[in-house]
Design an enzyme around this catalytic site. Structure first.
Site, PDB file in Angstrom:
ATOM      1  N   GLU A 138      -9.349  -3.900   2.012  1.00  0.00           N
ATOM      2  CA  GLU A 138      -8.142  -3.367   1.014  1.00  0.00           C
ATOM      3  C   GLU A 138      -7.089  -4.311   0.698  1.00  0.00           C
ATOM      4  O   GLU A 138      -6.456  -4.361  -0.297  1.00  0.00           O
ATOM      5  CB  GLU A 138      -7.677  -2.324   1.777  1.00  0.00           C
ATOM      6  CG  GLU A 138      -8.698  -0.999   1.543  1.00  0.00           C
ATOM      7  CD  GLU A 138      -8.464   0.278   2.808  1.00  0.00           C
ATOM      8  OE1 GLU A 138      -8.905  -0.574   3.875  1.00  0.00           O
ATOM      9  OE2 GLU A 138      -7.998   1.006   2.552  1.00  0.00           O
TER      10      GLU A 138
ATOM     11  N   GLY B 111     -18.738   2.506   9.549  1.00  0.00           N
ATOM     12  CA  GLY B 111     -19.667   2.260   8.671  1.00  0.00           C
ATOM     13  C   GLY B 111     -20.410   0.750   8.451  1.00  0.00           C
ATOM     14  O   GLY B 111     -21.439   0.398   8.267  1.00  0.00           O
ATOM     15  N   GLU B 112     -19.167  -0.243   8.876  1.00  0.00           N
ATOM     16  CA  GLU B 112     -19.568  -1.588   8.969  1.00  0.00           C
ATOM     17  C   GLU B 112     -20.409  -2.028  10.123  1.00  0.00           C
ATOM     18  O   GLU B 112     -21.327  -2.775  10.172  1.00  0.00           O
ATOM     19  CB  GLU B 112     -18.665  -2.517   8.925  1.00  0.00           C
ATOM     20  CG  GLU B 112     -17.821  -2.406   7.523  1.00  0.00           C
ATOM     21  CD  GLU B 112     -16.613  -3.036   7.226  1.00  0.00           C
ATOM     22  OE1 GLU B 112     -16.172  -3.860   8.273  1.00  0.00           O
ATOM     23  OE2 GLU B 112     -15.733  -2.767   6.531  1.00  0.00           O
TER      24      GLU B 112
ATOM     25  N   GLY C 156     -14.081   5.024   8.884  1.00  0.00           N
ATOM     26  CA  GLY C 156     -13.273   4.453   9.754  1.00  0.00           C
ATOM     27  C   GLY C 156     -12.564   5.619  10.638  1.00  0.00           C
ATOM     28  O   GLY C 156     -13.168   6.683  10.775  1.00  0.00           O
TER      29      GLY C 156
ATOM     30  N   ARG D 128      -9.789  14.057  13.120  1.00  0.00           N
ATOM     31  CA  ARG D 128      -9.493  15.076  12.178  1.00  0.00           C
ATOM     32  C   ARG D 128     -10.745  15.884  12.142  1.00  0.00           C
ATOM     33  O   ARG D 128     -11.725  15.592  12.153  1.00  0.00           O
ATOM     34  CB  ARG D 128      -8.895  14.554  10.814  1.00  0.00           C
ATOM     35  CG  ARG D 128      -7.597  13.682  11.048  1.00  0.00           C
ATOM     36  CD  ARG D 128      -7.481  13.018   9.547  1.00  0.00           C
ATOM     37  NE  ARG D 128      -6.587  11.903   9.721  1.00  0.00           N
ATOM     38  CZ  ARG D 128      -6.691  11.008   8.921  1.00  0.00           C
ATOM     39  NH1 ARG D 128      -7.441  10.901   7.632  1.00  0.00           N
ATOM     40  NH2 ARG D 128      -5.997   9.816   9.173  1.00  0.00           N
TER      41      ARG D 128
ATOM     42  N   GLY E 199     -14.802   0.511   9.855  1.00  0.00           N
ATOM     43  CA  GLY E 199     -15.034   0.214  11.143  1.00  0.00           C
ATOM     44  C   GLY E 199     -16.574   0.770  11.700  1.00  0.00           C
ATOM     45  O   GLY E 199     -17.126  -0.112  12.154  1.00  0.00           O
TER      46      GLY E 199
ATOM     47  N   ARG F  11     -17.736   3.623  19.916  1.00  0.00           N
ATOM     48  CA  ARG F  11     -18.513   2.685  20.666  1.00  0.00           C
ATOM     49  C   ARG F  11     -18.500   3.546  22.175  1.00  0.00           C
ATOM     50  O   ARG F  11     -19.392   3.486  22.655  1.00  0.00           O
ATOM     51  CB  ARG F  11     -17.619   1.555  21.110  1.00  0.00           C
ATOM     52  CG  ARG F  11     -17.863   0.573  19.931  1.00  0.00           C
ATOM     53  CD  ARG F  11     -16.511  -0.581  19.786  1.00  0.00           C
ATOM     54  NE  ARG F  11     -15.353   0.122  19.527  1.00  0.00           N
ATOM     55  CZ  ARG F  11     -14.408  -0.565  19.084  1.00  0.00           C
ATOM     56  NH1 ARG F  11     -14.475  -1.967  18.848  1.00  0.00           N
ATOM     57  NH2 ARG F  11     -13.307   0.041  18.538  1.00  0.00           N
TER      58      ARG F  11
ATOM     59  N   ARG G 232       0.841  -1.156   0.050  1.00  0.00           N
ATOM     60  CA  ARG G 232       0.024  -0.155   0.003  1.00  0.00           C
ATOM     61  C   ARG G 232       0.848   1.139   0.052  1.00  0.00           C
ATOM     62  O   ARG G 232       1.798   1.435   0.916  1.00  0.00           O
ATOM     63  CB  ARG G 232      -0.910   0.127   1.325  1.00  0.00           C
ATOM     64  CG  ARG G 232      -1.767   1.451   1.329  1.00  0.00           C
ATOM     65  CD  ARG G 232      -2.397   1.422   2.532  1.00  0.00           C
ATOM     66  NE  ARG G 232      -3.149   2.675   2.693  1.00  0.00           N
ATOM     67  CZ  ARG G 232      -3.292   3.277   3.809  1.00  0.00           C
ATOM     68  NH1 ARG G 232      -2.769   3.147   4.869  1.00  0.00           N
ATOM     69  NH2 ARG G 232      -3.941   4.323   3.709  1.00  0.00           N
TER      70      ARG G 232
END
Ligand code: ADP
Length: 397
Positions: free
Chosen positions: A385, A334-335, A210, A241, A332, A286, A91
């Site tokens: 990915e 979104g799922e 994520g 961010r 993380g 969470r 990557r």
């Protein structure tokens, strides 16, 4: 063939060994605190328990050597010899305008990645260290670079140019590039596949939520816009961010708080987002969900501001594509977060989205969460990915 997928950071190295014939993961792991006291290698062979090795890793070359040793180990190894690693896929964060697809790494590619370090000073040098460390440990094994920015290279000029003097683009290549491209590409392709349709026939919005988060508009198989910019700081409110903000705030805060530009950069990258908005409570959804449930006002504010921003991007991309057929949630949050998905979807009624609450309870599984009569199909598509990097690596061999 087995492909070793490497994601190298400045002091860490994540890996997966993938059998490309059946796309199974043979082993995966993480080398942490490379070059720092207390280096740790966590190696997980498929179907077996994790092995944790506290061993000194003064540099990445040693980390890669230890990863190979773990893969070959008599007890927790998964291959018999180094020759069973057919290629390495890396990557690489920034491919600039130079790379719109994955490439086999040679000296000229290394030079290009080096030159692009100006645009990603924290990431590209670390990615290069991983490339060199693999070359030293596995001489002769083909290495491929898969760029986070490549999928977004199809954006039109009007989407990637900032409203600043054109000369800065000419001099420094200041423009929007976008990141998480491997994920946006994989998830949009997979969403179409799950629906039994061709990606070329669809207008898809991918929400990669994520720690870092971005949204992209994929029209007829091509990315036409995405929320991250020159760096991964632009766009959505993220874990730590800020995402989009009035650029004048920087000057204002630097003056009022006596911050240098690099301190300001740290505030925007590490202390902002939902962490900052929640008064420093947490960047983890969470924790925010728990706190919000107990009535914590700032946790509620952080969550609702986060979802509102995602919804605004979806709205603007529906305009950019003149419609939307599919909205896919991944990564993380979104799922896993039914709450975030439900809040985002609460804005989408005007698009004709009809969410099935029961279906939306899904976690980490491929699933359509809208009713059959819904005008737009909203779905959860876990990203992968590493698999995408392995596939792109294989395709180049
Ligand atoms: P990255 O790869 O960018 O580091 P991930 O895609 O792994 O991040 O996402 C990590 C984030 O996912 C965590 O910070 C957390 O907020 C969120 N997350 C993970 N599991 C859950 C869950 N069950 N409910 C809500 N959020 C979750």
């Amino acid at each position: 063939m087995n492909i070793l997928v490497i994601n190298c950071g400045s002091s860490s190295l994540k890996y997966q060994l993938i059998n490309s014939d059946n796309e199974s993961v043979l082993a995966k792991g993480l080398a942490e605190r490379i070059g720092i006291d207390g280096s740790l290698l966590t190696h997980t062979p498929a179907g077996k328990d994790k092995v944790k090795l506290e061993v000194p890793m003064p540099d990445h070359k040693e980390a890669v050597r230890l990863v190979i040793e773990a893969l070959l180990d008599a007890e927790h190894g998964v291959i018999g010899s180094l020759s069973e690693i057919g290629a390495v896929g890396h990557r690489v964060v920034h491919g600039g305008e130079k790379f719109n697809r994955a490439v086999v790494i040679d000296d000229s590619v290394i030079k290009d990645i080096e030159e692009l370090s100006a645009l990603a000073p924290l990431h590209n040098p670390a990615n290069l260290i991983g490339i060199h460390a693999c070359a030293e440990n596995m001489p002769g094994v083909k290495q491929v670079a898969v760029f986070d920015t490549a999928f977004h290279q199809t954006m039109p000029e009007k989407a990637y140019m900032y409203g600043i003097p054109y000369e800065y683009y000419e001099k420094y290549k200041i423009r929007r590039y976008g990141f998480h491209g491997t994920s946006h590409d994989y998830v949009s392709a997979r969403a179409a596949e799950i629906l039994g349709k061709k990606r070329e026939d669809l207008k898809i919005i991918v929400c990669h939520l994520g720690n870092g988060a971005s949204v992209s508009a994929v029209k007829n198989g091509k990315c036409i816009d995405t929320s991250m910019g020159l760096t991964p700081l632009e766009g959505l409110i993220m874990g730590t961010r800020s995402g989009d903000l009035d650029p004048a705030i920087l000057d204002f805060l630097c003056e009022k708080e006596g911050l240098s530009s690099s301190e300001m950069n740290t505030v925007l990258n590490k202390k902002s987002g939902v962490l900052g908005l929640s008064g420093g409570l947490s960047s983890d959804f969470r924790d925010l969900d728990d706190a919000a449930e107990k009535g914590n006002k700032l946790a509620k504010l952080a969550l609702s501001a986060y979802c509102y921003r995602v919804a605004k991007y979806i709205g603007s991309y529906a305009i950019a594509m003149q419609g939307v057929d599919v909205i896919a949630f991944t990564a993380g949050i979104g799922e896993n977060s039914a709450g975030v998905r439900a809040d985002v979807c609460s804005y989408l009624g005007f698009l004709g989205a009809v969410v099935n609450e029961e279906a939306n309870k899904v976690r980490g599984e491929e699933k359509v969460i809208t009713e059959p009569e819904s005008k737009v199909t909203v779905m959860v598509v876990p990203t992968n990915e590493e698999l995408s990097i392995a596939r792109q690596t294989l395709a180049l061999l």
